[in-house]
Enzyme design. Sequence first.
Site, PDB file in Angstrom:
ATOM      1  N   ARG A 203       0.912  -1.382   0.008  1.00  0.00           N
ATOM      2  CA  ARG A 203      -0.115   0.206  -0.247  1.00  0.00           C
ATOM      3  C   ARG A 203       0.733   1.230  -0.021  1.00  0.00           C
ATOM      4  O   ARG A 203       0.289   2.267  -0.057  1.00  0.00           O
ATOM      5  CB  ARG A 203      -0.934   0.000   1.036  1.00  0.00           C
ATOM      6  CG  ARG A 203      -2.161  -1.064   1.098  1.00  0.00           C
ATOM      7  CD  ARG A 203      -3.151  -1.178   2.486  1.00  0.00           C
ATOM      8  NE  ARG A 203      -3.506  -0.289   2.663  1.00  0.00           N
ATOM      9  CZ  ARG A 203      -3.918   0.074   3.953  1.00  0.00           C
ATOM     10  NH1 ARG A 203      -3.397  -0.909   4.894  1.00  0.00           N
ATOM     11  NH2 ARG A 203      -4.551   1.188   4.228  1.00  0.00           N
TER      12      ARG A 203
ATOM     13  N   GLN B  14      12.312 -14.505   6.135  1.00  0.00           N
ATOM     14  CA  GLN B  14      10.903 -15.438   5.905  1.00  0.00           C
ATOM     15  C   GLN B  14      10.305 -15.220   4.642  1.00  0.00           C
ATOM     16  O   GLN B  14      10.109 -14.056   4.340  1.00  0.00           O
ATOM     17  CB  GLN B  14      10.050 -14.563   7.072  1.00  0.00           C
ATOM     18  CG  GLN B  14       8.722 -15.514   7.159  1.00  0.00           C
ATOM     19  CD  GLN B  14       7.626 -14.439   7.953  1.00  0.00           C
ATOM     20  OE1 GLN B  14       7.715 -13.137   7.655  1.00  0.00           O
ATOM     21  NE2 GLN B  14       6.515 -15.333   8.441  1.00  0.00           N
TER      22      GLN B  14
ATOM     23  N   TYR C  96       7.957  -4.454  15.841  1.00  0.00           N
ATOM     24  CA  TYR C  96       7.441  -4.380  14.440  1.00  0.00           C
ATOM     25  C   TYR C  96       8.335  -3.327  13.793  1.00  0.00           C
ATOM     26  O   TYR C  96       8.612  -2.299  14.474  1.00  0.00           O
ATOM     27  CB  TYR C  96       6.228  -4.141  14.268  1.00  0.00           C
ATOM     28  CG  TYR C  96       5.123  -5.098  14.655  1.00  0.00           C
ATOM     29  CD1 TYR C  96       5.324  -6.249  14.959  1.00  0.00           C
ATOM     30  CD2 TYR C  96       3.782  -4.765  14.631  1.00  0.00           C
ATOM     31  CE1 TYR C  96       4.489  -7.117  15.213  1.00  0.00           C
ATOM     32  CE2 TYR C  96       2.807  -5.474  14.978  1.00  0.00           C
ATOM     33  CZ  TYR C  96       3.158  -6.888  15.167  1.00  0.00           C
ATOM     34  OH  TYR C  96       2.152  -7.702  15.785  1.00  0.00           O
ATOM     35  N   GLY C  97       9.125  -3.725  12.652  1.00  0.00           N
ATOM     36  CA  GLY C  97       9.876  -2.522  12.001  1.00  0.00           C
ATOM     37  C   GLY C  97       9.071  -1.649  11.435  1.00  0.00           C
ATOM     38  O   GLY C  97       9.777  -0.583  10.954  1.00  0.00           O
ATOM     39  N   ASP C  98       7.646  -1.673  11.230  1.00  0.00           N
ATOM     40  CA  ASP C  98       7.038  -0.549  10.534  1.00  0.00           C
ATOM     41  C   ASP C  98       6.478   0.327  11.653  1.00  0.00           C
ATOM     42  O   ASP C  98       5.226   1.165  11.397  1.00  0.00           O
ATOM     43  CB  ASP C  98       5.951  -1.116   9.539  1.00  0.00           C
ATOM     44  CG  ASP C  98       4.999  -1.970  10.136  1.00  0.00           C
ATOM     45  OD1 ASP C  98       4.909  -2.143  11.693  1.00  0.00           O
ATOM     46  OD2 ASP C  98       3.961  -2.625   9.577  1.00  0.00           O
TER      47      ASP C  98
ATOM     48  N   ASN D  97       1.528   1.956   7.014  1.00  0.00           N
ATOM     49  CA  ASN D  97       1.171   0.962   5.865  1.00  0.00           C
ATOM     50  C   ASN D  97       0.930   1.868   4.417  1.00  0.00           C
ATOM     51  O   ASN D  97       0.934   1.355   3.506  1.00  0.00           O
ATOM     52  CB  ASN D  97      -0.230   0.438   6.133  1.00  0.00           C
ATOM     53  CG  ASN D  97      -0.146  -0.515   7.377  1.00  0.00           C
ATOM     54  OD1 ASN D  97       0.694  -1.372   7.403  1.00  0.00           O
ATOM     55  ND2 ASN D  97      -1.016  -0.462   8.380  1.00  0.00           N
TER      56      ASN D  97
ATOM     57  N   ARG E 274      26.819  21.809   5.744  1.00  0.00           N
ATOM     58  CA  ARG E 274      26.835  20.275   5.194  1.00  0.00           C
ATOM     59  C   ARG E 274      27.891  19.413   5.958  1.00  0.00           C
ATOM     60  O   ARG E 274      28.653  19.826   6.813  1.00  0.00           O
ATOM     61  CB  ARG E 274      27.211  20.376   3.850  1.00  0.00           C
ATOM     62  CG  ARG E 274      26.243  21.043   3.094  1.00  0.00           C
ATOM     63  CD  ARG E 274      26.662  21.333   1.496  1.00  0.00           C
ATOM     64  NE  ARG E 274      27.215  20.210   0.706  1.00  0.00           N
ATOM     65  CZ  ARG E 274      27.954  19.956  -0.097  1.00  0.00           C
ATOM     66  NH1 ARG E 274      28.420  21.031  -0.799  1.00  0.00           N
ATOM     67  NH2 ARG E 274      28.306  18.749  -0.685  1.00  0.00           N
TER      68      ARG E 274
ATOM     69  N   SER F 207      37.108  40.552  -0.196  1.00  0.00           N
ATOM     70  CA  SER F 207      36.215  40.163  -0.979  1.00  0.00           C
ATOM     71  C   SER F 207      36.408  39.426  -2.198  1.00  0.00           C
ATOM     72  O   SER F 207      37.333  39.869  -2.717  1.00  0.00           O
ATOM     73  CB  SER F 207      35.052  41.110  -1.292  1.00  0.00           C
ATOM     74  OG  SER F 207      34.821  41.476   0.386  1.00  0.00           O
TER      75      SER F 207
ATOM     76  N   ARG G 298      45.538  40.132  -9.320  1.00  0.00           N
ATOM     77  CA  ARG G 298      44.587  40.465 -10.317  1.00  0.00           C
ATOM     78  C   ARG G 298      45.042  41.654 -11.213  1.00  0.00           C
ATOM     79  O   ARG G 298      46.104  42.058 -10.925  1.00  0.00           O
ATOM     80  CB  ARG G 298      43.296  41.291  -9.636  1.00  0.00           C
ATOM     81  CG  ARG G 298      43.719  42.494  -8.623  1.00  0.00           C
ATOM     82  CD  ARG G 298      42.686  43.075  -7.819  1.00  0.00           C
ATOM     83  NE  ARG G 298      43.321  44.296  -7.252  1.00  0.00           N
ATOM     84  CZ  ARG G 298      42.917  44.937  -5.846  1.00  0.00           C
ATOM     85  NH1 ARG G 298      42.047  44.192  -5.277  1.00  0.00           N
ATOM     86  NH2 ARG G 298      43.287  45.863  -5.522  1.00  0.00           N
TER      87      ARG G 298
HETATM   88  C1  UD1 Z   1      -0.950  -7.887  14.199  1.00  0.00           C
HETATM   89  C2  UD1 Z   1      -1.432  -8.413  15.435  1.00  0.00           C
HETATM   90  C3  UD1 Z   1      -2.845  -7.860  16.104  1.00  0.00           C
HETATM   91  C4  UD1 Z   1      -2.314  -6.356  16.548  1.00  0.00           C
HETATM   92  C5  UD1 Z   1      -1.906  -5.575  15.443  1.00  0.00           C
HETATM   93  C6  UD1 Z   1      -1.149  -4.287  15.602  1.00  0.00           C
HETATM   94  C7  UD1 Z   1      -1.136 -11.069  15.013  1.00  0.00           C
HETATM   95  C8  UD1 Z   1      -1.752 -12.120  14.550  1.00  0.00           C
HETATM   96  N1  UD1 Z   1      -1.990  -9.849  14.896  1.00  0.00           N
HETATM   97  O1  UD1 Z   1      -1.844  -7.879  13.669  1.00  0.00           O
HETATM   98  O2  UD1 Z   1      -3.089  -8.270  17.331  1.00  0.00           O
HETATM   99  O3  UD1 Z   1      -3.452  -5.536  16.873  1.00  0.00           O
HETATM  100  O4  UD1 Z   1      -0.557  -6.449  14.903  1.00  0.00           O
HETATM  101  O5  UD1 Z   1      -0.641  -3.706  14.647  1.00  0.00           O
HETATM  102  O6  UD1 Z   1      -0.062 -10.718  15.620  1.00  0.00           O
HETATM  103  N2  UD1 Z   1       5.059  -9.762   9.966  1.00  0.00           N
HETATM  104  C9  UD1 Z   1       6.000 -10.649   9.397  1.00  0.00           C
HETATM  105  N3  UD1 Z   1       5.771 -11.718   8.813  1.00  0.00           N
HETATM  106  C10 UD1 Z   1       4.517 -12.224   8.607  1.00  0.00           C
HETATM  107  C11 UD1 Z   1       3.437 -11.414   9.097  1.00  0.00           C
HETATM  108  C12 UD1 Z   1       3.664 -10.075   9.841  1.00  0.00           C
HETATM  109  O7  UD1 Z   1       7.405  -9.906   9.257  1.00  0.00           O
HETATM  110  O8  UD1 Z   1       4.306 -13.362   8.338  1.00  0.00           O
HETATM  111  C13 UD1 Z   1       5.271  -8.470  10.529  1.00  0.00           C
HETATM  112  C14 UD1 Z   1       4.883  -7.195   9.545  1.00  0.00           C
HETATM  113  O9  UD1 Z   1       5.682  -6.651   8.339  1.00  0.00           O
HETATM  114  C15 UD1 Z   1       4.360  -6.318  10.464  1.00  0.00           C
HETATM  115  C16 UD1 Z   1       3.779  -6.890  11.717  1.00  0.00           C
HETATM  116  O10 UD1 Z   1       4.571  -8.252  11.500  1.00  0.00           O
HETATM  117  O11 UD1 Z   1       5.501  -5.444  10.625  1.00  0.00           O
HETATM  118  C17 UD1 Z   1       2.569  -7.077  11.728  1.00  0.00           C
HETATM  119  O12 UD1 Z   1       1.950  -7.908  10.869  1.00  0.00           O
HETATM  120  P1  UD1 Z   1       0.653  -7.209  10.194  1.00  0.00           P
HETATM  121  O13 UD1 Z   1       0.256  -8.346   9.217  1.00  0.00           O
HETATM  122  O14 UD1 Z   1       0.579  -6.041  10.149  1.00  0.00           O
HETATM  123  O15 UD1 Z   1      -0.411  -7.765  11.312  1.00  0.00           O
HETATM  124  P2  UD1 Z   1      -1.847  -7.298  11.741  1.00  0.00           P
HETATM  125  O16 UD1 Z   1      -2.786  -8.023  10.992  1.00  0.00           O
HETATM  126  O17 UD1 Z   1      -1.813  -5.812  11.722  1.00  0.00           O
HETATM  127 CA    CA Z   2      -0.765  -4.206  10.777  1.00  0.00          CA
END
Ligand code: UD1
Ligand code: CA
Length: 447
Positions: A15, A75, A103-105, A226, A315, A387, A422
């Site tokens: 997305r 993975q 979570y990395g995001d 996202n 810089r 200058s 100059r």
């Molecule tokens: C997950 C939680 C949910 C929580 C929400 C918060 C689970 C089952 N659910 O849901 O309870 O409220 O986060 O945002 O854990 N990721 C992987 N590999 C995978 C799946 C996910 O690395 O196979 C990573 C994604 O990149 C992301 C994070 O795990 O950073 C969460 O995954 P996402 O699919 O967004 O989980 P939600 O369904 O939002």
């Molecule tokens: Ca999510």
Amino acid sequence: MTVNLIVLAAGQGSRMNSDTPKVLHEIAGAPLLHHALTAGAALNPSRIVVVTGTGGDAVAASAADWHEGTATVRQDEQNGTGHAVLCAAPALEGATGDALVLYGDTPLIRPETLAAMQAARLTCDIVVLGFDAADPGRYGRLVTTGDRLDAIVEWKDADEATRTISLCNSGVVMADTATLFSLLGDVSCDNAAGEYYLTDIVAIARARGLTASVVRCPESETLGINTRTELARAEHAFQTRARADALTNGVTLTAPDTVHFAHDTHIGRDAIVEPNVVFGPGVTVESGARIRAFSHLEGCHVSRGATVGPYARLRPGAELSEDVHIGNFVEIKNARLAQGAKVNHLTYIGDADIGPRSNIGAGTITCNYDGVSKHRTTIGADVFVGSGTMLVAPVTLGDRSMTASGTVVTTDVAPDAMAIGRARQVDKPGLATRLMDRLRAAKQKDH
Ligand code: UD1
Ligand code: CA
């Protein structure tokens, strides 16, 4: 208690509508992944594992760039958060102590929040970070009895009654490392999404007689990214927090909402930052310095008592000692300016050393690049550069030397000497009027 950090970063982020993996998009000049890693690093983890997926090589390179000791595992298929954490198991072979899953995001988690989770772990086996959601939407719900966490139920699997719960799962979990992997061994993918849910470990742990609890944080800390809109929102949240922190730390911001900070900006007490200043990564400003309006700084150091701008650009590698003055439309790159040096107007200083109290006149340029290599300009103490001087590097100006305005300096100038390079001025009496008359007459004839 030692902690091992597991950061889930396998999300493809479709997305975002981007060729860049989601966790490498930046806020405050650093990838989302680095923000999560930095938050986790506050607990001084002994091992760090990043779980990558789509764009894994770039994510792995970025993780190594953040800290060379960071391990990455891949993975290949995204079978759920539980599966993602299990992918980290081989990289944590023999690891003792706790595991913290981030979570990395999700870049805005505060170190204080993680410290609160660590404290909660002293009295409980699994600690989950939760938040009271303004709009619980599709978040996983935390099912509690008093302080006790009984289960996490994913929205897809929840009945109507469970969906009315507003206490939601952030995804951040802390537990003993071996216990975590053991619990994950019992997770199945028998659910609405057909995935291995990390969240299932709570109910499994409770069935084994282990305890679980919730630490709460403000919803803003758990903002996951996202879309580009959420990225912009996270940037805004970061800036709001950074401005508030700067003010609390005793920095004067005359128009806080117009100052833009990087993830690692350090500004000392009693520094003053005027409106519309942008800090890129790697800036430190000492106490009492003044950064005037519309200046742009990155990778530089500004010492006590120095002033910069308005409209200055510092810089990477710009090192300003105490009481240095940098004025308008001046660019400084990879240069050290000693105490009290002044560069006040329309000047480029690159790859240079400038001695104490030296004054660089308006329109001076260090000609540091010959098209192939960069060369250094060395200016001693108490030098007066006239200058419009062109300093063709490599070149050295000795202590107390001077250059005449408009000089092109191509060879070293001895201490105490005056360089004049100059053409000598020639005056032609009456030529100005004669020339103008001729030009006007020619134009008249054309019409
Ligand atoms: C997950 C939680 C949910 C929580 C929400 C918060 C689970 C089952 N659910 O849901 O309870 O409220 O986060 O945002 O854990 N990721 C992987 N590999 C995978 C799946 C996910 O690395 O196979 C990573 C994604 O990149 C992301 C994070 O795990 O950073 C969460 O995954 P996402 O699919 O967004 O989980 P939600 O369904 O939002
Ligand atoms: Ca999510």
